[in-house]
Design a protein around this motif. Structure first.
Motif, short mmCIF file in Angstrom:
data_model
loop_
_atom_site.label_atom_id
_atom_site.label_comp_id
_atom_site.label_asym_id
_atom_site.label_seq_id
_atom_site.Cartn_x
_atom_site.Cartn_y
_atom_site.Cartn_z
N SER A 263 0.31 -8.14 3.12
CA SER A 263 0.64 -9.53 2.79
C SER A 263 0.40 -10.45 3.99
O SER A 263 -0.07 -11.58 3.83
N GLU A 264 0.68 -9.98 5.20
CA GLU A 264 0.46 -10.81 6.39
C GLU A 264 -1.02 -11.11 6.58
O GLU A 264 -1.40 -12.23 6.92
N PRO B 68 -5.26 -9.62 -4.28
CA PRO B 68 -4.47 -8.90 -5.29
C PRO B 68 -3.14 -9.60 -5.51
O PRO B 68 -2.60 -10.24 -4.61
N LEU B 69 -2.66 -9.46 -6.72
CA LEU B 69 -1.33 -10.02 -6.99
C LEU B 69 -0.29 -9.29 -6.15
O LEU B 69 0.66 -9.89 -5.69
N ARG B 70 -0.52 -8.01 -5.92
CA ARG B 70 0.41 -7.23 -5.09
C ARG B 70 -0.36 -6.63 -3.91
O ARG B 70 -1.24 -5.81 -4.10
N PRO B 71 -0.01 -7.02 -2.69
CA PRO B 71 -0.70 -6.48 -1.53
C PRO B 71 -0.30 -5.02 -1.27
O PRO B 71 0.59 -4.48 -1.93
N ALA B 72 -0.94 -4.42 -0.29
CA ALA B 72 -0.71 -3.00 0.01
C ALA B 72 0.74 -2.72 0.41
O ALA B 72 1.28 -1.66 0.11
N ASP B 73 1.37 -3.65 1.08
CA ASP B 73 2.74 -3.43 1.55
C ASP B 73 3.80 -3.98 0.60
O ASP B 73 4.95 -4.20 0.98
N TRP B 74 3.46 -4.19 -0.66
CA TRP B 74 4.36 -4.79 -1.64
C TRP B 74 5.68 -4.04 -1.74
O TRP B 74 6.75 -4.63 -1.83
N GLU B 75 5.62 -2.71 -1.77
CA GLU B 75 6.82 -1.90 -1.97
C GLU B 75 7.83 -2.02 -0.83
O GLU B 75 9.03 -1.86 -1.05
N ILE B 76 7.38 -2.31 0.38
CA ILE B 76 8.31 -2.38 1.51
C ILE B 76 8.79 -3.81 1.79
O ILE B 76 9.65 -4.01 2.62
N LEU B 77 8.24 -4.78 1.08
CA LEU B 77 8.67 -6.17 1.27
C LEU B 77 10.02 -6.40 0.61
O LEU B 77 10.30 -5.87 -0.46
N ASP B 78 10.86 -7.20 1.29
CA ASP B 78 12.12 -7.56 0.64
C ASP B 78 11.86 -8.73 -0.32
O ASP B 78 10.74 -9.24 -0.41
N HIS B 79 12.88 -9.14 -1.01
CA HIS B 79 12.73 -10.16 -2.06
C HIS B 79 12.17 -11.47 -1.50
O HIS B 79 11.27 -12.07 -2.10
N ASP B 80 12.70 -11.93 -0.37
CA ASP B 80 12.24 -13.20 0.20
C ASP B 80 10.77 -13.12 0.61
O ASP B 80 10.01 -14.08 0.41
N GLN B 81 10.36 -12.00 1.17
CA GLN B 81 8.96 -11.83 1.57
C GLN B 81 8.05 -11.81 0.34
O GLN B 81 6.96 -12.37 0.36
N ARG B 82 8.51 -11.17 -0.73
CA ARG B 82 7.72 -11.14 -1.96
C ARG B 82 7.57 -12.55 -2.53
O ARG B 82 6.50 -12.95 -2.97
N MET B 83 8.66 -13.30 -2.54
CA MET B 83 8.61 -14.66 -3.07
C MET B 83 7.71 -15.55 -2.21
O MET B 83 6.98 -16.40 -2.73
#
Length: 143
Positions: free
Chosen positions: A6-7, A38-53
């Motif tokens: 995501s970064e 992508p709608l979901r980046p490679a690190d999607w699973e480790i992101l917290d809610h605020d980072q996902r938003m």
């Protein structure tokens, strides 16, 4: 295809003129350069809610803020504003009809004090129950 975090994705800056491109032109531009957002980046699973938003907001701004989307938001705003104005005019009309009944008929006799009291009560009640809440809920343009 490399998977981006995501970064890395959010560090990418759109080229000049991106704001004026429609959705298909944006996707074509990205495809020509081999970029897939992508709608979901490679690190999607480790992101917290605020980072996902934060990522989803960035994604929507980059791909979703097209001239068509802005025009649709503007049409929706105009529609809401027109409905708000019609409702405000209806309430003002009802207020004047009520005051016309108080002042224009002889139903209360010669009781001017009673008429003034009813008028003050009606206007204050209208302001507290209708006008102030309607002003607070007036539609605003979408960002």
């Amino acid at each position: 295809m490399t998977t981006w975090t995501s970064e890395e994705l959010m560090a990418w800056q759109p080229p000049p003129g991106w704001h004026e491109l429609d959705g298909d032109q944006r996707r074509a531009h990205l495809d020509q350069r081999g970029i897939q957002l992508p709608l979901r980046p490679a690190d999607w699973e480790i992101l917290d809610h605020d980072q996902r938003m934060t990522y989803l907001t960035w994604y929507a701004r980059i791909l979703g803020d097209t001239p068509e989307a802005r025009a649709a938001k503007e049409r929706e705003y105009r529609k809401e504003l027109r409905a708000w104005r019609v409702l405000m005019c209806w309430w003002i009309f009802c207020l004047f009809v009520g005051l016309g009944l108080v002042w224009g008929t002889s139903a209360l006799g010669e009781g001017t004090g009673l008429r003034v009291g009813i008028t003050v009560f009606v206007v204050a009640g209208y302001a507290a129950a209708i006008f102030v809440p309607m002003r607070l809920n007036k539609p605003v343009p979408h960002a």
